[in-house]
Design a protein around this motif. Structure first.
Motif, PDB file in Angstrom:
ATOM      1  N   VAL A 125       0.794  -1.155  -0.119  1.00 47.98           N
ATOM      2  CA  VAL A 125       0.098  -0.076   0.164  1.00 47.98           C
ATOM      3  C   VAL A 125       0.771   1.136  -0.014  1.00 47.98           C
ATOM      4  N   ASP A 126       0.650   2.105  -1.128  1.00 46.82           N
ATOM      5  CA  ASP A 126       1.638   3.243  -0.951  1.00 46.82           C
ATOM      6  C   ASP A 126       1.115   4.242  -0.162  1.00 46.82           C
ATOM      7  N   ARG A 174      -0.428   7.090  -0.736  1.00 48.76           N
ATOM      8  CA  ARG A 174      -1.664   7.367  -0.760  1.00 48.76           C
ATOM      9  C   ARG A 174      -2.782   6.552  -0.532  1.00 48.76           C
ATOM     10  N   GLY A 175      -2.584   5.330  -0.020  1.00 45.84           N
ATOM     11  CA  GLY A 175      -3.702   4.274   0.188  1.00 45.84           C
ATOM     12  C   GLY A 175      -3.871   3.457  -0.812  1.00 45.84           C
ATOM     13  N   ARG A 176      -3.219   3.395  -1.970  1.00 49.74           N
ATOM     14  CA  ARG A 176      -3.542   2.595  -3.257  1.00 49.74           C
ATOM     15  C   ARG A 176      -2.816   1.225  -2.978  1.00 49.74           C
ATOM     16  N   ALA A 177      -3.557   0.242  -3.162  1.00 52.48           N
ATOM     17  CA  ALA A 177      -2.877  -1.273  -2.697  1.00 52.48           C
ATOM     18  C   ALA A 177      -2.362  -1.965  -4.061  1.00 52.48           C
ATOM     19  N   GLY A 178      -1.666  -2.694  -4.081  1.00 52.23           N
ATOM     20  CA  GLY A 178      -1.174  -3.461  -5.296  1.00 52.23           C
ATOM     21  C   GLY A 178      -0.777  -4.897  -4.728  1.00 52.23           C
ATOM     22  N   ARG A 179      -1.296  -5.992  -5.210  1.00 48.00           N
ATOM     23  CA  ARG A 179      -0.836  -7.233  -4.806  1.00 48.00           C
ATOM     24  C   ARG A 179       0.387  -7.875  -5.135  1.00 48.00           C
ATOM     25  N   ILE A 180       1.049  -8.403  -4.275  1.00 43.93           N
ATOM     26  CA  ILE A 180       2.405  -9.198  -4.689  1.00 43.93           C
ATOM     27  C   ILE A 180       2.210 -10.541  -4.458  1.00 43.93           C
ATOM     28  N   GLY A 181       2.219 -11.157  -5.689  1.00 43.03           N
ATOM     29  CA  GLY A 181       2.062 -12.762  -5.767  1.00 43.03           C
ATOM     30  C   GLY A 181       0.730 -13.156  -5.858  1.00 43.03           C
ATOM     31  N   PRO A 182       0.301 -14.174  -5.606  1.00 39.36           N
ATOM     32  CA  PRO A 182      -0.865 -14.786  -5.748  1.00 39.36           C
ATOM     33  C   PRO A 182      -1.972 -14.623  -4.626  1.00 39.36           C
TER      34      PRO A 182
END
Length: 399
Positions: free
Chosen positions: A69-70, A72-80
């Motif tokens: 989560v950066d 600014r609160g934007r989340a990105g998945r790492i892996g499955p």
């Protein structure tokens, strides 16, 4: 709060706080305002197991996977999208990820390795599930394991990798009794075993590809391997010499007689010429164009010089032969005979062609370094030496 069951906390870069609960992740700003962070694709509530603050945000290990989560609160998945209990981004930029089926190590380029417990294998994990990671100031990694205590990887753990045969894992090497290794131009390793196992190893990703059935050597014993500049695999075994030309397999006629059919030593020279030795028959050369075989006889008397232990190519282009009778060399411009390198009493060193300190009875030899520095090993010390595909030296040992 999304829930009174708070499971993890981490300091935010803006002076606020990341709050993990069994119902999701929130950010609390310095004024006390709480904002929910959407994790996952459907926005469903997730349970947060661990939070790791970073300069650019926070890593959240959850039952829906690992997310970054950066600020600014934007989340990105790492892996499955698999339950993740803990994570660590180490000083090398690699991610350590704890899941139900083991510890995953994700490299910056996306390469993935998985570490799991294996009964009877020294150095394997004591438990499949890690609950926390920590990297110390020296670069070592500590792992807190469920029902497995604490395990520690020292800072230089990357300096050594090991492959083992695991009966329950089809992706492991075919045989622990390794007799031959060879480096391919693409950086992969060709490995041959005592029970005819033949594998291609990826030193970077850890993957294993089995070739024994494809090449038809499963019932033989592989004693020697070489990979030429075209990427062809030369396989020396107890019943002859086989060539795997990118899936096209053929036997190479190396002469009649049972003793001549066994190939114990192989060398693929830089010019494409193949050199090999069998049992008590000296060195022979194969023309890769027509597969013509030419014996190369040493002028030295006795049978010891015909008992070849290893072949090596000097950076200057000279082919060297280490035998039980000493050291021979073949100049590339004189293919007719092997020139005897000299006779010195056992235990003394000699210097030949600017190659220092080669023991006269060294059974193994390989040249390393840009100046052709030689590495020699006596009988019983090492089963072979291989020019490394990276920094260091690959050694095949009797154990």
């Amino acid at each position: 709060l999304l829930s009174d069951n708070v499971t993890a906390l981490a300091a935010a870069g803006d002076g606020g706080l990341w709050v993990g609960t069994d119902a999701g992740l929130q950010h609390r700003d310095p004024r006390g305002h709480l904002t929910r962070v959407a994790l996952g694709d459907d926005g469903a509530p997730v349970s947060v197991f661990q939070l790791n603050a970073r300069d650019d945000g926070v890593d959240a290990a959850t039952d829906a996977g690992l997310f970054h989560v950066d600020e600014r609160g934007r989340a990105g998945r790492i892996g499955p999208a698999a339950a993740t209990y803990a994570s660590l981004r180490d000083a090398h930029g690699e991610y350590w990820i704890a899941r139900q089926d083991g510890i995953y190590l994700v490299a910056p380029d996306g390469g993935v390795r998985r570490y799991t417990p294996h009964a009877g294998v020294q150095g394997s994990l004591a438990s499949a599930i890690a609950l926390d990671f920590m990297q110390d100031r020296d670069g070592g990694v500590w792992c807190a394991l469920m029902d497995g205590g604490v395990e520690y990887l020292p800072p230089r753990w990357r300096a050594f990798d090991a492959w083992r045969h695991l009966p329950e894992d089809a992706g492991s090497i075919a045989d622990d009794r390794i007799r031959a290794i060879a480096a391919a131009p693409d950086g992969q390793l060709l490995v041959g075993g005592a029970n005819g196992g033949l594998d291609v190893l990826d030193p970077h990703g850890g993957g294993v590809r089995h070739l024994a059935d494809e090449t038809g050597v499963r019932k033989s014993i592989i004693d020697a391997l070489a990979v030429d500049g075209r990427g062809q695999f030369w396989i020396g075994h107890r019943y002859g010499l086989r060539l795997d030309d990118h899936g096209r397999v053929r036997d190479v006629d190396i002469g009649a007689g049972d003793a001549r059919r066994a190939v114990h030593v192989l060398l693929a020279a830089a010019d494409g010429t193949i050199y090999f030795a069998g049992i008590d028959d000296g060195v022979s050369r194969i023309d890769p164009a027509g597969f013509a075989v030419t014996p190369l006889r040493s002028p030295a008397p006795g049978s010891a010089v015909r008992q070849i232990q290893q072949l090596g190519e000097h950076p200057a282009g000279t082919i060297w032969s280490a035998s039980l009778g000493g050291l021979d060399h073949l100049q590339r411009v004189h293919h007719e005979v092997l020139a005897q390198a000299g006779q010195v009493p056992p235990g003394r060193d000699l210097e030949l062609d600017h190659v220092p300190q080669i023991a006269q009875r060294a059974a193994k030899i390989f040249f390393v370094g840009e100046h052709g520095d030689a590495v020699g090993a006596g009988v019983g010390v090492a089963a072979g030496l291989l020019d490394s595909v990276g920094p260091g030296l690959d050694v095949a040992c009797g154990g």
